[in-house]
Enzyme design. Structure first.
Site, PDB file in Angstrom:
ATOM      1  N   GLU A 195     -19.281   8.923 -27.494  1.00 47.19           N
ATOM      2  CA  GLU A 195     -20.190   9.771 -28.263  1.00 47.19           C
ATOM      3  C   GLU A 195     -19.488  10.269 -29.521  1.00 47.19           C
ATOM      4  OE1 GLU A 195     -22.652  12.291 -25.840  1.00 47.19           O
ATOM      5  OE2 GLU A 195     -22.482  13.939 -27.276  1.00 47.19           O
ATOM      6  N   ASP A 234     -20.429  13.174 -32.447  1.00 48.03           N
ATOM      7  CA  ASP A 234     -21.397  14.258 -32.615  1.00 48.03           C
ATOM      8  C   ASP A 234     -21.297  14.978 -33.947  1.00 48.03           C
ATOM      9  OD1 ASP A 234     -22.235  13.955 -29.959  1.00 48.03           O
ATOM     10  OD2 ASP A 234     -20.792  15.417 -29.210  1.00 48.03           O
ATOM     11  N   GLU A 247     -23.030  18.618 -34.448  1.00 47.70           N
ATOM     12  CA  GLU A 247     -23.795  19.628 -33.725  1.00 47.70           C
ATOM     13  C   GLU A 247     -23.774  20.944 -34.506  1.00 47.70           C
ATOM     14  OE1 GLU A 247     -23.184  18.576 -29.063  1.00 47.70           O
ATOM     15  OE2 GLU A 247     -21.397  19.260 -30.133  1.00 47.70           O
TER      16      GLU A 247
END
Length: 297
Positions: free
Chosen positions: A116, A118, A120
């Site tokens: 993953e 990210d 955010e």
């Protein structure tokens, strides 16, 4: 002894919130978002969850969280490298506990053993800025055995006032995070063990992460302020899909086709890090850095 005394001072610089809001970074000299074609939501994405908590127009999507549900969407195609961007506008006011995310993942293909990358946005309380968290997980290290590679930033603008462009460049040699074409972080491939190489999909979502999102869970989502919105438009997803031939050449976010960053881009990135970086996992003395060897290589 001098080293011991100096370390707390250094960490105070790394962990204290930025007080430089309004100071703009120098020009990166190159603007990759202008090099890639935009697409509408339906040209590249589909609903993943919370269909009653999203509204789509011809070019973008609004997703929201209330006490009943959040919402998420997913790219139609998986990629093995590329440039992935979107213009995003965040909700003002009290948003503690709420995560608005734009990220790459293969969690559905490799549950419990996934990769993953990210971007955010960590919700906040009145009068405090949003925190933009970048993170990289490798082969399931974000599941039961959490080995995050977080770097957190404040922004030099108010992300609730207008749309700003956030992007991830993922190539076989590096990951670069950008805000309005300014590189803020480069994560280099230093080994196969510390770099995601399997195909990933592109996602967007909004959800309740009250247990950790705002000041380590001190402030929770308060549904008196619902609904919480995240607005996405100007999508870009250009690169080598999982179905492309092996001759597909990774794209670049610099003037050089081979990738990397120009000197001017590096200067802009270093300026952002010196003014707006609020957390760097490599500088966290509480972390077990035997699990993050890329910090010292």
């Amino acid at each position: 002894m001098a080293t011991i005394v100096f370390l707390p001072f250094l960490l105070s610089l790394i962990f204290l919130p930025s007080t430089n809001a309004g100071y703009w970074p120098p020009s990166p000299g190159y603007y990759p978002s202008t090099k890639f074609r935009s697409m509408s939501f339906y040209q590249g994405f589909k609903n993943l969850w919370g269909p009653t908590h999203q509204s789509v127009d011809n070019s973008g999507i609004n997703i929201w969280l209330d006490r009943n549900s959040g919402s998420g969407f997913k790219s139609v195609k998986p990629f093995r490298s590329g440039y992935f961007g979107a213009s995003i506008k965040l909700q003002p006011g009290y948003t503690a506990g709420v995560i608005t995310a734009f990220y790459l993942s293969n969690n559905e293909a490799h549950p419990g053993f996934h990769d993953e990358v990210d971007i955010e946005f960590l919700g906040t309380t009145f009068g405090k800025p949003y925190t933009l968290q970048t993170n990289v997980y490798i082969r399931g290290s974000g599941d039961g055995k959490i080995v995050g590679r977080e770097m957190k930033f404040h922004l030099w603008f108010d992300p609730t006032k207008d749309f700003h462009h956030y992007a991830i460049l993922w190539s076989p040699r590096e990951i670069i995070f950008l805000v309005d074409d300014v590189p803020i972080r480069r994560y280099a491939r230093k080994s196969v063990e510390t770099f995601p190489l399997r195909p990933m999909w592109l996602y967007g979502s909004i959800w309740d992460a009250s247990s950790w999102a705002t000041e380590d869970g001190k402030y929770k989502a308060d549904y008196m302020y619902q609904p919480f919105y995240g607005k996405f438009t100007n999508f870009k997803a250009t690169g080598c899909t999982a179905y492309s031939s092996r001759w597909c050449h990774p794209v670049s976010t610099s003037p050089y086709r081979s990738g990397g960053l120009s000197r001017q881009q590096r200067q802009a990135m270093n300026w952002v890090r010196s003014h707006y970086l609020v957390y760097d996992y490599c500088m966290d003395s509480k972390r077990d850095h035997s699990l993050t060897p890329e910090c010292w290589r």
